[in-house]
Design a protein around this motif. Structure first.
Motif, mmCIF file in Angstrom:
data_model
loop_
_atom_site.group_PDB
_atom_site.id
_atom_site.type_symbol
_atom_site.label_atom_id
_atom_site.label_comp_id
_atom_site.label_asym_id
_atom_site.label_seq_id
_atom_site.Cartn_x
_atom_site.Cartn_y
_atom_site.Cartn_z
ATOM 1 N N PRO A 38 128.343 40.490 2.096
ATOM 2 C CA PRO A 38 129.720 40.349 1.610
ATOM 3 C C PRO A 38 130.738 40.375 2.753
ATOM 4 C CG PRO A 38 128.507 41.918 0.253
ATOM 5 C CD PRO A 38 127.634 41.596 1.437
ATOM 6 N N HIS A 39 130.498 41.193 3.797
ATOM 7 C CA HIS A 39 131.423 41.274 4.933
ATOM 8 C C HIS A 39 130.661 41.048 6.231
ATOM 9 C CE1 HIS A 39 134.444 42.723 2.190
ATOM 10 N NE2 HIS A 39 133.548 43.558 1.700
ATOM 11 N N ARG A 40 131.347 40.484 7.242
ATOM 12 C CA ARG A 40 130.647 39.942 8.402
ATOM 13 C C ARG A 40 129.960 40.968 9.297
ATOM 14 N NH1 ARG A 40 135.782 40.500 10.002
ATOM 15 N NH2 ARG A 40 136.187 41.311 12.090
ATOM 16 N N LYS A 41 130.554 42.165 9.463
ATOM 17 C CA LYS A 41 130.081 43.092 10.498
ATOM 18 C C LYS A 41 128.605 43.433 10.339
ATOM 19 C CE LYS A 41 131.067 47.472 12.723
ATOM 20 N NZ LYS A 41 130.997 48.841 12.243
ATOM 21 N N VAL A 42 128.208 43.770 9.143
ATOM 22 C CA VAL A 42 126.829 44.185 8.933
ATOM 23 C C VAL A 42 125.849 43.019 9.067
ATOM 24 C CG1 VAL A 42 127.306 46.235 7.574
ATOM 25 C CG2 VAL A 42 127.118 44.015 6.429
ATOM 26 N N ALA A 43 126.354 41.794 8.883
ATOM 27 C CA ALA A 43 125.467 40.637 9.009
ATOM 28 C C ALA A 43 124.965 40.520 10.453
ATOM 29 C CB ALA A 43 126.183 39.362 8.576
ATOM 30 N N PHE A 44 125.866 40.770 11.429
ATOM 31 C CA PHE A 44 125.447 40.752 12.843
ATOM 32 C C PHE A 44 124.404 41.835 13.104
ATOM 33 C CE2 PHE A 44 129.528 38.517 13.411
ATOM 34 C CZ PHE A 44 129.161 37.521 14.301
ATOM 35 N N GLU A 45 124.706 43.043 12.660
ATOM 36 C CA GLU A 45 123.790 44.166 12.904
ATOM 37 C C GLU A 45 122.419 43.905 12.285
ATOM 38 O OE1 GLU A 45 127.269 47.596 12.611
ATOM 39 O OE2 GLU A 45 125.486 47.757 11.341
ATOM 40 N N ALA A 46 122.437 43.460 11.039
ATOM 41 C CA ALA A 46 121.185 43.268 10.314
ATOM 42 C C ALA A 46 120.359 42.149 10.931
ATOM 43 C CB ALA A 46 121.476 42.975 8.845
ATOM 44 N N CYS A 47 121.020 41.098 11.394
ATOM 45 C CA CYS A 47 120.294 39.974 11.982
ATOM 46 C C CYS A 47 119.643 40.407 13.293
ATOM 47 C CB CYS A 47 121.255 38.805 12.204
ATOM 48 S SG CYS A 47 120.395 37.275 12.578
ATOM 49 N N GLN A 48 120.363 41.217 14.065
ATOM 50 C CA GLN A 48 119.800 41.726 15.316
ATOM 51 C C GLN A 48 118.601 42.642 15.045
ATOM 52 O OE1 GLN A 48 122.591 43.352 18.164
ATOM 53 N NE2 GLN A 48 121.135 42.670 19.694
ATOM 54 N N TYR A 49 118.742 43.494 14.033
ATOM 55 C CA TYR A 49 117.618 44.355 13.636
ATOM 56 C C TYR A 49 116.409 43.488 13.285
ATOM 57 C CZ TYR A 49 114.598 46.984 10.532
ATOM 58 O OH TYR A 49 113.477 47.524 9.936
ATOM 59 N N ALA A 50 116.660 42.397 12.564
ATOM 60 C CA ALA A 50 115.559 41.549 12.099
ATOM 61 C C ALA A 50 114.799 40.926 13.268
ATOM 62 C CB ALA A 50 116.089 40.456 11.174
ATOM 63 N N ILE A 51 115.502 40.343 14.227
ATOM 64 C CA ILE A 51 114.784 39.668 15.320
ATOM 65 C C ILE A 51 114.122 40.707 16.232
ATOM 66 C CG2 ILE A 51 116.899 39.326 16.725
ATOM 67 C CD1 ILE A 51 113.751 37.058 16.622
ATOM 68 N N ASN A 52 114.800 41.841 16.474
ATOM 69 C CA ASN A 52 114.185 42.874 17.323
ATOM 70 C C ASN A 52 112.906 43.410 16.688
ATOM 71 O OD1 ASN A 52 116.271 42.587 19.095
ATOM 72 N ND2 ASN A 52 117.314 44.492 18.565
ATOM 73 N N THR B 57 114.205 45.963 4.170
ATOM 74 C CA THR B 57 115.004 46.984 4.851
ATOM 75 C C THR B 57 116.454 46.522 4.996
ATOM 76 O OG1 THR B 57 113.073 47.731 6.072
ATOM 77 C CG2 THR B 57 115.209 48.354 6.987
ATOM 78 N N ILE B 58 116.628 45.249 5.309
ATOM 79 C CA ILE B 58 117.991 44.717 5.483
ATOM 80 C C ILE B 58 118.758 44.745 4.167
ATOM 81 C CG2 ILE B 58 119.235 42.552 5.895
ATOM 82 C CD1 ILE B 58 117.296 42.038 8.181
ATOM 83 N N VAL B 59 118.101 44.398 3.098
ATOM 84 C CA VAL B 59 118.758 44.443 1.785
ATOM 85 C C VAL B 59 119.117 45.888 1.436
ATOM 86 C CG1 VAL B 59 118.400 44.077 -0.688
ATOM 87 C CG2 VAL B 59 117.716 42.310 0.949
ATOM 88 N N ALA B 60 118.197 46.818 1.707
ATOM 89 C CA ALA B 60 118.433 48.221 1.337
ATOM 90 C C ALA B 60 119.464 48.891 2.245
ATOM 91 C CB ALA B 60 117.115 48.991 1.373
ATOM 92 N N GLN B 61 119.342 48.687 3.570
ATOM 93 C CA GLN B 61 120.192 49.455 4.506
ATOM 94 C C GLN B 61 121.544 48.830 4.774
ATOM 95 O OE1 GLN B 61 118.559 50.783 8.213
ATOM 96 N NE2 GLN B 61 116.749 51.648 7.245
ATOM 97 N N TRP B 62 121.609 47.484 4.780
ATOM 98 C CA TRP B 62 122.867 46.815 5.109
ATOM 99 C C TRP B 62 123.466 46.102 3.893
ATOM 100 C CZ3 TRP B 62 119.027 47.051 8.966
ATOM 101 C CH2 TRP B 62 119.412 47.648 10.168
ATOM 102 N N SER B 63 122.885 46.349 2.740
ATOM 103 C CA SER B 63 123.366 45.709 1.504
ATOM 104 C C SER B 63 123.497 44.198 1.629
ATOM 105 C CB SER B 63 124.723 46.294 1.093
ATOM 106 O OG SER B 63 124.617 47.679 0.955
ATOM 107 N N ALA B 64 122.539 43.597 2.328
ATOM 108 C CA ALA B 64 122.580 42.135 2.454
ATOM 109 C C ALA B 64 122.355 41.502 1.081
ATOM 110 C CB ALA B 64 121.520 41.660 3.436
ATOM 111 N N THR B 65 123.049 40.386 0.875
ATOM 112 C CA THR B 65 122.888 39.664 -0.383
ATOM 113 C C THR B 65 121.624 38.807 -0.329
ATOM 114 O OG1 THR B 65 125.299 39.544 -0.347
ATOM 115 C CG2 THR B 65 124.169 38.262 -2.050
ATOM 116 N N HIS B 66 121.452 38.109 0.799
ATOM 117 C CA HIS B 66 120.278 37.241 0.955
ATOM 118 C C HIS B 66 119.761 37.309 2.394
ATOM 119 C CE1 HIS B 66 121.271 35.530 -2.901
ATOM 120 N NE2 HIS B 66 122.448 35.158 -2.462
ATOM 121 N N VAL B 67 118.454 37.214 2.539
ATOM 122 C CA VAL B 67 117.835 37.191 3.866
ATOM 123 C C VAL B 67 116.768 36.099 3.868
ATOM 124 C CG1 VAL B 67 116.547 38.501 5.595
ATOM 125 C CG2 VAL B 67 118.127 39.696 4.073
#
Lengths: 80, 138
Positions: B99-113, B66-76
């Motif tokens: 690639p850019h920092r903002k979504v990394a915070f959001e995606a990481c929070q989504y992951a732990i929640n 989900t993180i790769v698809a929704q936040w375009s994360a490069t690696h998780v």
């Protein structure tokens, strides 16, 4: 129907075993398993929630079980 | 790249970070969950974690996908430890590189929640005078 329950966390304590074999005519769906557990082990009703999974996926109460299915009893999760 | 792991061995932030470094990454957010020494003022001696491993791995993979698809994360990378953990031990490490920092915070929070809501892992707190499965009762 004949099924096998596999329990984790506090559900294992309530069932006093990690694995319980059941052979109950009234069990056809996951909802029936929940009703059976609440009746046979009232401590399940004291839990915040509990879910059932089959084939490594959470299942709603209307999921039709097959003979010899393994049903996972999942009490409230607390990882992290 | 997605890396998902459950192990009894100690997990390590440097290893997790190493899995997500990449020339195309501009920001990495890492969440490290550790064992706290008290709960509501009561001294905790240690924690015991248990997982229904095959399903936990599947659910952790869903989170990463989900993180790769929704936040375009490069690696998780999501690693969870099971077994007996002492105070200060690391229970979970999540690294999200984007690639850019903002979504990394959001995606990481989504992951732990989402991990705390859905992944079939349980912890028991061991106190001096007893033990409790965390969050089991209302």
């Amino acid at each position: 129907m004949k099924i096998r329950l596999r329990a984790f966390g506090i559900a294992k304590d309530i069932l006093k075993s990690g694995v319980v074999e059941l052979d109950e005519d009234q069990i056809q769906t996951t909802g029936d398993v929940k009703s059976y557990l609440s009746k046979a082990y009232p401590e399940f009703d004291d839990l915040l929630t509990f879910s059932l999974a089959v084939r490594d996926e959470y299942q709603e109460d209307d999921y039709m079980l097959a003979e010899n299915d393994e049903v996972i009893v999942i009490p409230p999760v607390s990882g992290g | 790249m997605i890396s998902v792991k459950i192990s009894e061995e100690k997990i390590n932030p440097t290893n997790s970070y190493g899995e997500v470094t990449d020339p195309g990454v501009g920001g990495t957010v890492q969440f490290v969950g550790t064992v706290r020494n008290q709960t509501k003022g009561k001294k905790v001696l240690r924690l015991e974690f248990e997982a229904y491993e095959s399903m936990a791995i599947k659910e952790m993979n869903k989170i990463a996908e989900t993180i790769v698809a929704q936040w375009s994360a490069t690696h998780v990378s999501i690693h969870h430890r099971v077994g007996t953990l002492e105070i200060k031990d690391i229970a979970v490490i999540i690294s999200v590189a984007t690639p850019h920092r903002k979504v990394a915070f959001e995606a990481c929070q989504y992951a732990i929640n989402t991990l705390k809501e859905r992944v079939p892992i349980w912890k028991k707190e061991i106190f001096e005078d007893g033990e409790v499965w965390v969050a089991a009762h209302p």
